[in-house]
Design a protein around this motif. Structure first.
Motif, PDB file in Angstrom:
ATOM      1  N   UNK A 274      32.853  38.989  49.524  1.00  0.00           N
ATOM      2  CA  UNK A 274      34.231  38.979  49.994  1.00  0.00           C
ATOM      3  C   UNK A 274      35.219  39.153  48.861  1.00  0.00           C
ATOM      4  N   UNK A 275      34.909  38.549  47.703  1.00  0.00           N
ATOM      5  CA  UNK A 275      35.780  38.691  46.535  1.00  0.00           C
ATOM      6  C   UNK A 275      35.808  40.135  46.061  1.00  0.00           C
ATOM      7  N   UNK A 276      34.657  40.786  46.013  1.00  0.00           N
ATOM      8  CA  UNK A 276      34.575  42.166  45.532  1.00  0.00           C
ATOM      9  C   UNK A 276      35.087  43.174  46.547  1.00  0.00           C
ATOM     10  N   UNK A 277      35.306  42.759  47.801  1.00  0.00           N
ATOM     11  CA  UNK A 277      35.803  43.694  48.811  1.00  0.00           C
ATOM     12  C   UNK A 277      37.292  43.978  48.660  1.00  0.00           C
ATOM     13  N   UNK A 278      37.997  43.200  47.829  1.00  0.00           N
ATOM     14  CA  UNK A 278      39.415  43.424  47.567  1.00  0.00           C
ATOM     15  C   UNK A 278      39.571  44.151  46.231  1.00  0.00           C
ATOM     16  N   UNK A 279      40.155  45.334  46.207  1.00  0.00           N
ATOM     17  CA  UNK A 279      40.322  46.062  44.933  1.00  0.00           C
ATOM     18  C   UNK A 279      41.107  45.271  43.893  1.00  0.00           C
ATOM     19  N   UNK A 280      42.112  44.494  44.357  1.00  0.00           N
ATOM     20  CA  UNK A 280      42.897  43.706  43.401  1.00  0.00           C
ATOM     21  C   UNK A 280      42.036  42.650  42.723  1.00  0.00           C
ATOM     22  N   UNK A 281      41.100  42.060  43.477  1.00  0.00           N
ATOM     23  CA  UNK A 281      40.205  41.072  42.872  1.00  0.00           C
ATOM     24  C   UNK A 281      39.246  41.718  41.879  1.00  0.00           C
ATOM     25  N   UNK A 282      38.794  42.934  42.201  1.00  0.00           N
ATOM     26  CA  UNK A 282      37.913  43.646  41.272  1.00  0.00           C
ATOM     27  C   UNK A 282      38.647  43.913  39.966  1.00  0.00           C
ATOM     28  N   UNK A 283      39.915  44.329  40.076  1.00  0.00           N
ATOM     29  CA  UNK A 283      40.716  44.591  38.882  1.00  0.00           C
ATOM     30  C   UNK A 283      40.927  43.310  38.079  1.00  0.00           C
ATOM     31  N   UNK A 284      41.308  42.232  38.780  1.00  0.00           N
ATOM     32  CA  UNK A 284      41.523  40.955  38.098  1.00  0.00           C
ATOM     33  C   UNK A 284      40.240  40.445  37.454  1.00  0.00           C
TER      34      UNK A 284
END
Length: 753
Positions: free
Chosen positions: A496-506
């Motif tokens: 779920x964390x990796x499904x958000x591009x912003x979280x991947x960037x952060x």
């Protein structure tokens, strides 16, 4: 589900009771005429393949007027496959990029004439070999296109004929180059290369057609602008050349109104306000009244220029809608053609079918072979399966493909389930969007701290700086980023964390920052008063850490969809990025052509000062504000890359009078024609077209009731934002009779039953 509307007669006339008889000539491919040797299976395969191609044509807004036999369909799909189109695009890029390597080569460190070393020049035959390979690929391209559309249509298509003519001229010019051992003074084919980019993009063709159709209205305002400019030029010549002139009037006359061409050029530059208030100061310093002349001229110029912008926006929007109406017609025609082909399969074995429609099973077979995004394909197939065994009517068939306009909405994995009430409460807190806001505030604090120390240490030498406090702050911020990442993984789960591009960037930034911080502590130990990590190379490890910290500011982009006024601006920018391909392609073509012309006209005209010495502003050898005093030596046309930068600087129109003056002195007054034409094409026409696109994107985000449209890419957004969809609400749906008439006139297909 409502029963589909029955159609007792097919919309297209076809022979009944036989395959390929009646109105269907035996030489044309039909779904029912392929019987000998292959049987019914080959007939159904042909129908399926034809429907696949028609649907793919509809998806890409392509014309359906091409050959429809089995061999041509295979060639057609291969030609429009991703591999073939990427190869063709690469060949186009390669032949355009040759201008950077060909003589005069751009392979030097600097374009400044004072410091530029002799560039590497490719030997004769190197770039020519690459070029002839590209030209042969284009020959194959035009041959395949001519075969697929039919040679009768080929000789009627202006674009295909122009394609052929450009190739013939290019090959002839290439032959001349080799016969002269690459010493020819002019290569005509270099001017023709941008055509390969134009002809490969349907949207660029439409844009170019819209520009051409808008030229008469632009010319009418341009004529008013020319009259305005001419009248004030003559009035200025009379005003500043009286019998009794003081020193200031003489200065005005000798500097800006010495003769008619000089006065015209001065006011033309003033039209862009590039030389304001320089052109006014000599006369205004003597008498306040002279300011009225220049103020009235500028007000009139601004009025006419904004009128030109309004006309360009209105006319271009109208012609663009006509082109997009054609695109909509192509989509509806392609899907309708697929419907007619598949409906001809529904009546197999019946002498006179009473109900016309498409079997869902046949459409599912077609969709499995269509090149389409998996999201759209799955959505359409689910709708088809919902009909069961009921035949699809024309309206239902067309409505299925409205799914093509919808955005791909990514579903996030479910959050992990915790049994403990404490963990559930923690998951609710750290998974809430307010936790993201807290992270944005911390990131802002990080950025502010870095900015404060940069300001405080601006006048301190690097070896005298004390980075103790900033080092402690960096450790604290990086620890928070690590804690935030771990808490989000806990609340959302890893998937779920990796499904958000912003979280991947952060998360990526956090890992990189953590590695650099640990490396810093390992090498330099923990920060202490008087801590001064040494500089290693261009950037020390410590500088890299501070630069990466600044990237955290991009976390604020995540809150834009929640701020409605900013959402309009952000959505407009997203729409521009998606829709600028055609406009940027036209700009590339214009830049390329003008750069090649500039090289042939002005190469070697600008000569650097002897001894490669810089002319100091205070030595009195050159006028203040001139090309030489400003040291604009890197702005020249001695190679392709330098020409592009020079054209860019002129397009911005800041100090473009310096270029006009310099090239007029070095090459002659006729050079001003070249730069004025470039200003008209780039700054007046293209910039106004860009403004029209910006306005259309912005207005599209704001409905008539003043409510903001959802930001593209968010969960509330349903439809993609493409150029075609920007005008979809005001485009007219094609009439049934128009579709039937166009299908009846298809040269390579007869639907017989």
């Amino acid at each position: 589900m409502a029963e589909p509307k029955e159609e007792t007669e097919p919309l297209l006339g076809w022979a009944r009771g036989g395959g390929g008889g009646g109105d269907c000539p035996p030489e044309l491919p039909t779904c029912r005429s392929v019987r000998v040797g292959f049987g019914a299976a080959a007939s159904q395969d042909l129908c399926i393949d034809q429907a696949v191609v028609f649907i793919e044509d509809a998806i890409q807004y392509r014309s359906i007027n091409h050959r429809m036999d089995a061999g041509s369909l295979w060639l057609y799909r291969w030609y429009y496959s991703n591999m073939c189109q990427w190869t063709l695009n690469f060949i186009i890029f390669l032949i355009l990029a040759l201008a950077f390597i060909e003589t005069p080569s751009s392979l030097t460190r600097t374009a400044d004439l004072r410091y530029r070393s002799s560039p590497w020049e490719p030997p004769c035959g190197l770039t020519e070999s690459i070029e002839v390979i590209c030209l042969l690929v284009f020959v194959a391209d035009v041959s395949v296109k001519g075969y697929l559309v039919g040679w009768a249509h080929f000789w009627k298509s202006l674009w295909l004929l122009a394609y052929l003519v450009v190739l013939v001229i290019s090959l002839m010019d290439w032959t001349v180059s080799l016969s002269l051992v690459c010493q020819e003074p002019l290569r005509i084919r270099r001017l023709l290369r941008p055509f390969f980019l134009l002809q490969n993009s349907s949207m660029m063709k439409k844009t170019l057609k819209c520009i051409r159709s808008s030229l008469p209205e632009m010319a009418s305002v341009g004529l008013l602008l020319a009259i305005h400019l001419s009248l004030f030029t003559m009035f200025g010549m009379l005003l500043f050349t009286g019998e009794k002139q003081d020193d200031e009037q003489n200065r005005e006359r000798l500097t800006y109104f010495r003769d008619l061409p000089e006065a015209l050029t001065s006011l033309l530059v003033l039209l862009t306000t590039a030389n304001n208030p320089d052109v006014m100061i000599p006369a205004y310093s003597r008498n306040r009244a002279y300011a009225v002349y220049f103020i009235i001229f500028i007000i009139g110029s601004l009025f006419l220029m904004n009128l030109l912008t309004a006309i360009i926006y209105s006319q271009f929007r109208g012609y663009l809608m006509k082109s997009l109406q054609t695109s909509l017609f192509r989509r509806r025609l392609g899907t309708r053609a697929a419907y007619e082909v598949l409906s001809s399969m529904s009546g197999e074995g019946e002498a006179a079918p009473r109900v016309v429609g498409v079997k869902p099973q046949s459409l599912l077979k077609v969709l499995q072979k269509v090149q389409l995004h998996s999201f759209h394909k799955q959505a359409i197939m689910e709708k088809v399966r919902s009909y069961g065994g009921v035949l699809l009517s024309t309206g239902e068939f067309q409505n299925l493909f409205n799914e093509l306009d919808k955005s791909v909405i990514k579903e996030h994995p479910p959050r992990p389930q915790y049994q403990s009430p404490f963990l559930q409460s923690a998951q609710l807190v750290f998974g809430h969007h307010y936790f993201d806001y807290l992270g944005n505030v911390i990131a802002l604090g990080n950025l502010v701290s870095i900015c404060v120390f940069l300001v405080v240490d601006a006048d301190v030498l690097p070896q005298d700086r004390d980075d103790f406090i900033l080092g402690i702050l960096n450790c604290v911020f990086i620890l928070y980023y690590l804690l935030e990442m771990l808490l989000k993984v806990f609340a959302l789960g890893l998937r779920g964390y990796l499904s958000y591009p912003s979280n991947v960037f952060d998360g990526f930034l956090t890992v990189v920052l953590l590695v650099l911080e640990l490396s810093t502590l390992a090498v330099y130990r923990f920060p202490h008063p008087g801590w001064k990590p040494p500089m290693l190379g261009l950037l020390s490890l410590w500088d890299m850490t501070r630069l990466l910290n600044m990237l955290i500011v991009f976390r604020f982009l995540r809150i834009i969809p929640n701020m409605k006024p900013m959402a309009v601006v952000a959505s407009t920018l997203l729409g521009l990025i998606r829709n600028l391909r055609a406009f940027s392609g036209i700009l590339v073509v214009v830049y390329y052509v003008f750069a090649i012309i500039g090289i042939n006209l002005f190469r070697g005209t600008i000569v650097a000062p002897s001894g490669n010495s810089s002319l100091a502003p205070g030595n009195g050898s050159v006028p203040c504000g001139s090309f030489e005093q400003l040291e604009y030596w890197a702005n020249n046309f001695d190679d392709f890359a330098a020409a592009l930068i020079t054209l860019w600087n002129v397009m911005v129109v800041n100090n473009w009078q310096v270029f006009l003056d310099a090239f007029q002195r070095y090459s002659g007054r006729w050079s001003e024609i070249y730069f004025v034409l470039w200003w008209l094409v780039s700054s007046v026409i293209w910039v106004n077209l860009f403004l029209a696109l910006v306005l259309e994107n912005f207005l599209n985000k704001w409905d008539p009731h003043g409510h903001l449209q959802p930001l593209a890419g968010t969960q509330e957004s349903t439809y993609q934002m493409t150029v075609e969809l920007m005008f979809r609400d005001i485009l007219e749906e094609p009439k049934e009779e128009e579709l039937v008439e166009r299908l009846s006139g298809h040269l390579h297909l007869r639907l017989c039953r």
